[in-house]
Design an enzyme around this catalytic site. Structure first.
Site, PDB file in Angstrom:
ATOM      1  N   ASN A  87      41.346  27.439  21.046  1.00 27.22           N
ATOM      2  CA  ASN A  87      41.441  27.202  22.491  1.00 27.22           C
ATOM      3  C   ASN A  87      42.900  27.279  22.921  1.00 27.22           C
ATOM      4  O   ASN A  87      43.782  26.711  22.253  1.00 27.22           O
ATOM      5  CB  ASN A  87      40.901  25.800  22.824  1.00 27.22           C
ATOM      6  CG  ASN A  87      41.242  25.387  24.256  1.00 27.22           C
ATOM      7  OD1 ASN A  87      40.652  25.895  25.199  1.00 27.22           O
ATOM      8  ND2 ASN A  87      42.204  24.484  24.417  1.00 27.22           N
ATOM      9  N   GLU A  88      43.163  27.957  24.004  1.00 26.55           N
ATOM     10  CA  GLU A  88      44.524  28.059  24.562  1.00 26.55           C
ATOM     11  C   GLU A  88      45.536  28.201  23.421  1.00 26.55           C
ATOM     12  O   GLU A  88      46.496  27.427  23.312  1.00 26.55           O
ATOM     13  CB  GLU A  88      44.845  26.870  25.475  1.00 26.55           C
ATOM     14  CG  GLU A  88      43.967  26.872  26.716  1.00 26.55           C
ATOM     15  CD  GLU A  88      44.438  25.985  27.858  1.00 26.55           C
ATOM     16  OE1 GLU A  88      45.389  25.210  27.680  1.00 26.55           O
ATOM     17  OE2 GLU A  88      43.841  26.086  28.957  1.00 26.55           O
ATOM     18  N   GLN A  97      35.699  18.919  34.313  1.00 24.34           N
ATOM     19  CA  GLN A  97      34.851  18.618  33.183  1.00 24.34           C
ATOM     20  C   GLN A  97      33.717  17.710  33.640  1.00 24.34           C
ATOM     21  O   GLN A  97      33.879  16.992  34.630  1.00 24.34           O
ATOM     22  CB  GLN A  97      35.668  17.948  32.103  1.00 24.34           C
ATOM     23  CG  GLN A  97      36.802  18.831  31.553  1.00 24.34           C
ATOM     24  CD  GLN A  97      37.351  18.291  30.235  1.00 24.34           C
ATOM     25  OE1 GLN A  97      36.822  17.399  29.598  1.00 24.34           O
ATOM     26  NE2 GLN A  97      38.480  18.871  29.828  1.00 24.34           N
ATOM     27  N   GLU A 124      37.054  27.316  31.296  1.00 27.26           N
ATOM     28  CA  GLU A 124      37.662  26.178  31.999  1.00 27.26           C
ATOM     29  C   GLU A 124      38.010  26.628  33.399  1.00 27.26           C
ATOM     30  O   GLU A 124      38.775  27.577  33.577  1.00 27.26           O
ATOM     31  CB  GLU A 124      38.917  25.678  31.277  1.00 27.26           C
ATOM     32  CG  GLU A 124      38.597  24.974  29.974  1.00 27.26           C
ATOM     33  CD  GLU A 124      39.822  24.345  29.315  1.00 27.26           C
ATOM     34  OE1 GLU A 124      40.763  23.951  30.035  1.00 27.26           O
ATOM     35  OE2 GLU A 124      39.818  24.251  28.073  1.00 27.26           O
ATOM     36  N   GLU A 151      35.082  17.261  27.002  1.00 28.43           N
ATOM     37  CA  GLU A 151      36.153  17.088  26.012  1.00 28.43           C
ATOM     38  C   GLU A 151      36.319  15.602  25.696  1.00 28.43           C
ATOM     39  O   GLU A 151      35.980  14.740  26.512  1.00 28.43           O
ATOM     40  CB  GLU A 151      37.463  17.652  26.602  1.00 28.43           C
ATOM     41  CG  GLU A 151      38.654  17.535  25.663  1.00 28.43           C
ATOM     42  CD  GLU A 151      39.839  18.397  26.091  1.00 28.43           C
ATOM     43  OE1 GLU A 151      39.836  18.910  27.228  1.00 28.43           O
ATOM     44  OE2 GLU A 151      40.773  18.556  25.278  1.00 28.43           O
TER      45      GLU A 151
HETATM   46  O1  AHR Z   1      40.672  20.527  30.832  1.00 24.29           O
HETATM   47  C1  AHR Z   1      41.850  19.889  30.455  1.00 24.29           C
HETATM   48  C2  AHR Z   1      42.735  20.755  29.564  1.00 24.29           C
HETATM   49  O2  AHR Z   1      43.153  21.877  30.276  1.00 24.29           O
HETATM   50  C3  AHR Z   1      42.086  21.338  28.337  1.00 24.29           C
HETATM   51  O3  AHR Z   1      42.066  20.448  27.276  1.00 24.29           O
HETATM   52  C4  AHR Z   1      42.959  22.499  28.031  1.00 24.29           C
HETATM   53  O4  AHR Z   1      42.275  23.530  27.347  1.00 24.29           O
HETATM   54  C5  AHR Z   1      43.482  22.930  29.382  1.00 24.29           C
HETATM   55  O5  AHR Z   1      44.836  23.122  29.367  1.00 24.29           O
END
Ligand code: AHR
Length: 519
Positions: free
Chosen positions: A198-199, A371, A322, A51
């Site tokens: 996403n989310e 990540q 994730e 990210e």
């Molecule tokens: O990985 C960090 C964050 O965690 C991501 O941007 C988000 O999708 C999640 O809440």
């Protein structure tokens, strides 16, 4: 001295301290039916996530063409070599929360003319957009991986998403494909995986499940398959135990998606306000972290059961895009950069989680560790020109032999590893057989202090030769630093012997072992 403090001190003194007697091993048994392989372990379970957050993209990957750090077209060579060695199968980009404020046209064309934007989610820094679509696809090609691109539903339009897919994948003479050509790329790229938001229950728009389900159907309609590229559409799924979200999405749109995501992070305390330190912890926190990591099994099992109601043939993959440990940031670093160290505890949680994914290979088709570099449970840390590999990296490297191999049924009988009233299984395992008939058995000893003796009953395999590798560490918080990069690294494993039934294996305390058995 007795109690946890004494144990922590004893562990810190390490295996070389002759005065510390080795405790008696715990005893476990494992049956491995190598002659009955089942489902394939999708290699994408070994995916990663990058990210625009902290020092992941800028410094971790992108240093620019004029940097003194050796690079190819601005992308650092040491990181590419390390990721190639991991056989990273798929890489998710550009977010995360960042994806729902990312407008892709800001990241194409001459770099000097790209607008700077404010990264509202992560650290309040200026994002100069120097790493955009072309740079990401170059990274994908340099690593030899596949692209998993996250589209913007939260603050983007249907047209913007449609045009991005056209820009990346259309071979035709069309406005976006022509724009791509004017920016220097004649041939379309492949984008096999595309996330529609996403989310969306949180940073991606704070939507209700019903509302997002409609948006998924609308936006997803315009994520097209251009000639030569087939996109698997991944819907924005739930986190943790939000089973209702999964139910609503599957009910409304199962037939229009190839994957539904799930996010789950392991916090030692379970408290987002005070998550716990990455390196300063005692055995209680060690135990609590492993216990929380093991909840992944419960979440996958229950989300899968909901998915089974609408998709009994398991055509829709559960995409755990994730996952990983999340601690308080390293003292003195930007809280929005999510920079944390990674110890042998993280290696153990990674191995446990990968074993869980293997066992759910019939439903889990992809997973992406959060990540890749310098953020959360990173596999690589950088400090300007320096680069180190974390204990988690080594687990991914040791376990890569399971990619696309077929799951082998195992039955494990293990005692509990207890702290107070809390219990976890002391041992975790999984096994697979690859296309050449080679059998790999992954074993994890969760116990911080005791070795584990495992008697393995093996059937359906000749096991002509057996070799092994082990990852362990002198103390529960051992980690690699830029000054000492090899404190935690794999070594040859030899403490096993043949028995009439198969094998007897002795795992050190707090260790991960992979055995390779030749047919
Ligand atoms: O990985 C960090 C964050 O965690 C991501 O941007 C988000 O999708 C999640 O809440």
């Amino acid at each position: 001295m007795t109690g946890p403090l004494a144990l922590t001190l004893a562990l810190s003194l390490g295996a070389s301290n002759q005065a510390t007697p080795t405790p008696a091993p715990i005893e476990a048994s494992l049956t491995v039916k190598a002659g009955e392989p089942s489902v394939k372990i999708n290699k994408n379970i070994y995916g990663h996530f990058a990210e625009h957050l902290g020092r992941l993209i800028y410094e971790g990957i992108w240093v620019g063409e004029d940097s003194k750090i050796p690079n190819t077209r601005g992308i650092r060579n040491d990181v590419v070599a390390a990721l190639k060695n991991l056989k990273v199968p798929v890489l998710r980009w550009p977010g995360g929360c960042f994806a729902d404020e990312y407008h892709w046209k800001n990241g194409i064309g001459p770099r000097a003319e790209r607008p700077g934007i404010y990264n509202t989610h992560w650290g309040g820094v200026v994002e100069n957009n120097h790493f955009g679509t072309h740079e990401f696809m170059d990274l994908v090609e340099q690593i030899g991986t596949e692209a998993y691109v996250s589209g913007n539903v939260g603050s983007g339009t249907v047209q913007e998403m449609q045009e991005w897919v056209e820009y990346m994948t259309s071979p035709a003479t069309s406005p976006m494909a022509n724009l791509r050509r004017r920016n220097g790329r004649e041939e379309p790229w492949k984008v096999p995986y595309f996330a529609v938001g996403n989310e969306t229950w949180g940073c991606g728009g704070n939507m209700r499940a019903e509302y997002y389900a409609d948006l998924f159907l609308q936006y997803g309609t315009f994520v097209k398959n251009y000639r030569g590229n087939t996109v698997q559409k991944i819907a924005s799924g739930s986190s943790d135990e939000n089973y209702r979200w999964t139910d609503v999405l599957m009910n409304a749109a199962a037939k229009r998606m190839q994957g539904l995501s799930l996010h789950y992070y392991t916090l030692p305390t379970g408290n987002w306000q005070k998550k716990g330190s990455a390196t300063e912890f005692d055995e209680d926190a060690w135990h609590a972290t492993l216990k929380r990591a093991l909840r992944m099994d419960e979440f996958i099992t229950k989300h899968s059961a909901v998915m089974d109601k609408y998709d009994p043939e398991k055509k829709v993959g559960l995409v755990v895009d994730e996952w990983g440990t999340w601690y308080d940031v390293e003292p003195g670093t930007n809280p929005g950069f999510l920079y944390q160290q990674s110890t042998i505890r993280d290696a153990i949680t990674a191995a446990l989680t990968l074993n869980i994914f293997h066992r759910h290979a019939d439903r889990v088709t992809m997973a992406n560790l959060a990540q890749t570099i310098n953020v959360l449970q990173a596999v690589i840390l950088t400090d300007k020109e320096k680069m180190i590999l974390t204990p988690t990296y080594h687990v991914f490297e040791m376990f890569k032999v399971h990619q696309d191999a077929r799951l082998v049924p195992t039955e494990l009988t293990t005692p509990d590893y207890r702290r107070g009233d809390a219990a976890v299984p002391a041992v975790s395992s999984s096994a697979s057989i690859d296309a050449t008939g080679k059998l790999h058995i992954s074993l994890v000893n969760l116990d911080a202090a005791k070795p584990a003796r495992i008697s393995v009953a093996l059937s359906g395999h000749a096991a002509k030769t057996i070799t092994g590798r082990v990852l362990t560490a002198p103390s529960i918080n051992s980690h690699n630093t830029f000054e000492k990069p090899d404190v935690v690294k794999p070594a040859s494993f030899t403490t096993f012997s043949r028995t009439p039934q198969g094998l007897s294996v002795e795992l050190p305390a707090r260790s991960v072992v992979v055995l390779a058995l030749e047919p």
